[in-house]
Design a protein around this motif. Structure first.
Motif, short mmCIF file in Angstrom:
data_model
loop_
_atom_site.label_atom_id
_atom_site.label_comp_id
_atom_site.label_asym_id
_atom_site.label_seq_id
_atom_site.Cartn_x
_atom_site.Cartn_y
_atom_site.Cartn_z
N TRP A 20 -11.51 -28.55 -29.16
CA TRP A 20 -11.09 -29.16 -31.03
C TRP A 20 -10.16 -28.54 -31.37
CZ3 TRP A 20 -10.42 -23.89 -33.91
CH2 TRP A 20 -9.95 -24.26 -35.04
N GLY A 21 -9.09 -27.98 -30.87
CA GLY A 21 -7.99 -27.21 -31.95
C GLY A 21 -6.05 -27.96 -30.26
N SER A 22 -6.78 -28.86 -29.43
CA SER A 22 -5.70 -29.71 -28.78
C SER A 22 -4.70 -28.27 -28.32
CB SER A 22 -5.08 -30.39 -29.69
OG SER A 22 -5.80 -31.15 -30.34
N ARG A 23 -4.80 -27.47 -27.88
CA ARG A 23 -4.04 -26.45 -27.60
C ARG A 23 -4.86 -25.54 -27.42
NH1 ARG A 23 1.11 -26.18 -31.30
NH2 ARG A 23 1.35 -24.25 -29.87
N LEU A 24 -3.95 -23.81 -26.56
CA LEU A 24 -4.71 -22.54 -26.70
C LEU A 24 -3.50 -21.68 -27.01
CD1 LEU A 24 -6.77 -20.98 -27.32
CD2 LEU A 24 -7.45 -20.57 -24.68
N ALA A 58 0.82 -23.20 -20.80
CA ALA A 58 1.04 -24.53 -21.90
C ALA A 58 2.14 -24.06 -23.31
CB ALA A 58 0.04 -25.72 -21.42
N SER A 59 1.46 -23.15 -23.80
CA SER A 59 1.51 -23.73 -25.22
C SER A 59 2.93 -22.59 -25.37
CB SER A 59 1.05 -21.75 -25.54
OG SER A 59 1.82 -21.64 -26.42
N GLY A 60 3.63 -22.27 -24.28
CA GLY A 60 5.48 -21.56 -24.18
C GLY A 60 4.94 -20.19 -24.44
N ALA A 61 4.36 -20.09 -25.22
CA ALA A 61 4.07 -18.55 -26.06
C ALA A 61 2.60 -17.94 -26.10
CB ALA A 61 4.82 -18.37 -27.35
N GLY A 62 2.24 -17.95 -24.60
CA GLY A 62 0.90 -17.57 -25.05
C GLY A 62 0.73 -15.73 -25.08
N ARG A 63 -0.40 -15.27 -25.74
CA ARG A 63 -0.60 -13.77 -26.19
C ARG A 63 -1.93 -13.89 -25.53
NH1 ARG A 63 4.66 -14.61 -26.93
NH2 ARG A 63 5.83 -14.00 -28.45
N GLY A 88 3.99 -12.79 -16.37
CA GLY A 88 5.11 -13.10 -17.54
C GLY A 88 6.10 -13.73 -16.68
N ARG A 89 6.09 -14.55 -16.01
CA ARG A 89 6.59 -15.48 -15.66
C ARG A 89 6.27 -17.00 -15.94
NH1 ARG A 89 5.77 -14.38 -9.59
NH2 ARG A 89 5.62 -12.53 -9.82
N HIS A 90 5.13 -16.90 -16.51
CA HIS A 90 4.59 -18.00 -17.03
C HIS A 90 4.68 -17.77 -18.50
CE1 HIS A 90 2.71 -19.60 -13.43
NE2 HIS A 90 2.27 -17.59 -13.14
N GLY A 91 5.54 -16.98 -18.85
CA GLY A 91 5.93 -17.28 -20.65
C GLY A 91 4.70 -16.83 -21.24
N VAL A 92 3.48 -15.92 -20.29
CA VAL A 92 2.20 -15.71 -21.13
C VAL A 92 2.50 -14.07 -21.19
CG1 VAL A 92 -0.15 -15.37 -21.35
CG2 VAL A 92 0.67 -17.50 -20.47
N LEU A 141 1.30 -8.18 -32.24
CA LEU A 141 1.42 -8.42 -31.22
C LEU A 141 1.35 -9.87 -30.42
CD1 LEU A 141 -0.50 -5.46 -29.39
CD2 LEU A 141 1.91 -5.65 -28.66
N CYS A 142 1.07 -10.61 -31.19
CA CYS A 142 0.62 -12.43 -31.12
C CYS A 142 1.82 -12.66 -31.71
CB CYS A 142 -0.65 -12.42 -31.75
SG CYS A 142 -1.88 -11.80 -30.76
N LEU A 143 2.71 -12.27 -32.40
CA LEU A 143 4.05 -12.91 -33.29
C LEU A 143 4.62 -13.60 -31.86
CD1 LEU A 143 4.20 -10.12 -35.73
CD2 LEU A 143 3.17 -12.25 -36.09
#
Length: 263
Positions: A89-93, A143-148, A186-190, A239-241
C-alpha cells in the motif's frame, strides 16, 4: 526567515504501522501520526473496530491517509501479512509502533489451567508479537534510512501489581528487547525505544471506579490525575521524529511522576 537548525520535526510522508490501534493509546497514536502527515496502517483485532478508526482518519485527511488491516498479533502469519500489505500500500515502511497488549489475571494462586492459558496468551501478545513484528519489518525499516521502532511497555515493568504476573513479566521483557534490539539495529540506521505509560484513561482502566482513580492519583501521582491517551501518543511521536535520530534504547515513563514518588 531561514531556519537555524538542521534536523526535521516532521513525519510527513512516512508510513507507520500502529498495532492495537482501534482504541486507547493506539487510536490516539494513529490519529496523531495522521495529523502530522504520516500514512497510517491501523492494525487491531476486529475489522469493524479497525474500520471505524480508519474512517475517522480518512474523513479528516483523505483516503490516502490510512488503511486498516485486521490483525491478531499473536499469529505469525498475520503479522507477515500485515507487513507485506503495508509495503504494498505505502511502498515503504518507516515506523513501527508495537502497542497491542492485554492484561489478564495471572496469580500464583490461580487454578493451573487458567494460569497457563493467561500466561501463554499474555506472552504471545505482549512480548513475542513485538519481537516478531520487528524482525519482519526490519528490511523495510533499514531501507527507509531512518527507521523508527517504539515499543509500548508499562510502568508495570518498574513497579508491579499483585495478580498480574504475566503482564508485569512481559512489560519488563519489552524493556529488555528494546535495549537488545537498540544495540543490534543501530548500525542499520534503525532506532528502538520504549515508552512506559502509567495510569492512563484507557479501556484497560475503564473498569476502575472513578473515586478509586481519584484517590490513587492524589496519593501516588505528583500531577494528581490520570493521563490521557494522547499524552502517551505525543511521546511516541517524539521518538519517531527525524530530529530524534540520536535517541536509541531509551525507556521513558509517561506517568505524571508516579514511579519517582517515594512518599
Amino acid at each position: 526567515m531561514a531556519r537555524l537548525t538542521e534536523l526535521s520535526r516532521s513525519i510527513d510522508g512516512k508510513v507507520a504501522i500502529v498495532t492495537g490501534a482501534a482504541s486507547g493509546m493506539g487510536r490516539a497514536t494513529a490519529h496523531l501520526f495522521a495529523d502530522e502527515g504520516a500514512r497510517v496502517v491501523v492494525a487491531d483485532l476486529g475489522a469493524e473496530r479497525v474500520a471505524t478508526v480508519v474512517d475517522e482518519i480518512t474523513a479528516a485527511h483523505g483516503a490516502h491517509a490510512a488503511i486498516g488491516i485486521a490483525t491478531d498479533v499473536s499469529d505469525l502469519e498475520q503479522l507477515r501479512t500485515l507487513v507485506d500489505d503495508t509495503v504494498a500500500w505505502g511502498s515503504r515502511l518507516d515506523i513501527v509502533v508495537n502497542n497491542a497488549g492485554v492484561s489478564l489475571p495471572n496469580s500464583a494462586f490461580q487454578p493451573e489451567d487458567e494460569f497457563e492459558l493467561n500466561w501463554a496468551r499474555t506472552l504471545d501478545i505482549n512480548l513475542t508479537a513485538h519481537a516478531r513484528l520487528i524482525r519482519l519489518a526490519l528490511p523495510h525499516l533499514s531501507a527507509s534510512g531512518a527507521g523508527r521502532i517504539v515499543n509500548i511497555a508499562s510502568t508495570e515493568a518498574i513497579v508491579t501489581t499483585a495478580g498480574l504476573a504475566a503482564y508485569a513479566a512481559t512489560k519488563a521483557g519489552v524493556v529488555g528487547i528494546t535495549k537488545s534490539f537498540a544495540v543490534e539495529l543501530g548500525r542499520h540506521g534503525v532506532t528502538v525505544n520504549c515508552v512506559c505509560p502509567g495510569p492512563i484513561n484507557t479501556g484497560m482502566t475503564a473498569g476502575i471506579d472513578a473515586t478509586a482513580k481519584e484517590t490513587y492519583a492524589r496519593r501516588r501521582v505528583p500531577l494528581r490525575r490520570y493521563g490521557a491517551p494522547e499524552e502517551v501518543a505525543q511521546m511516541t511521536l517524539n521518538l519517531c521524529l527525524p530530529a530524534s535520530s540520536f535517541v536509541n534504547g531509551a525507556v521513558i515513563p509517561v506517568d505524571g511522576g508516579m514511579t519517582i514518588r517515594h512518599t
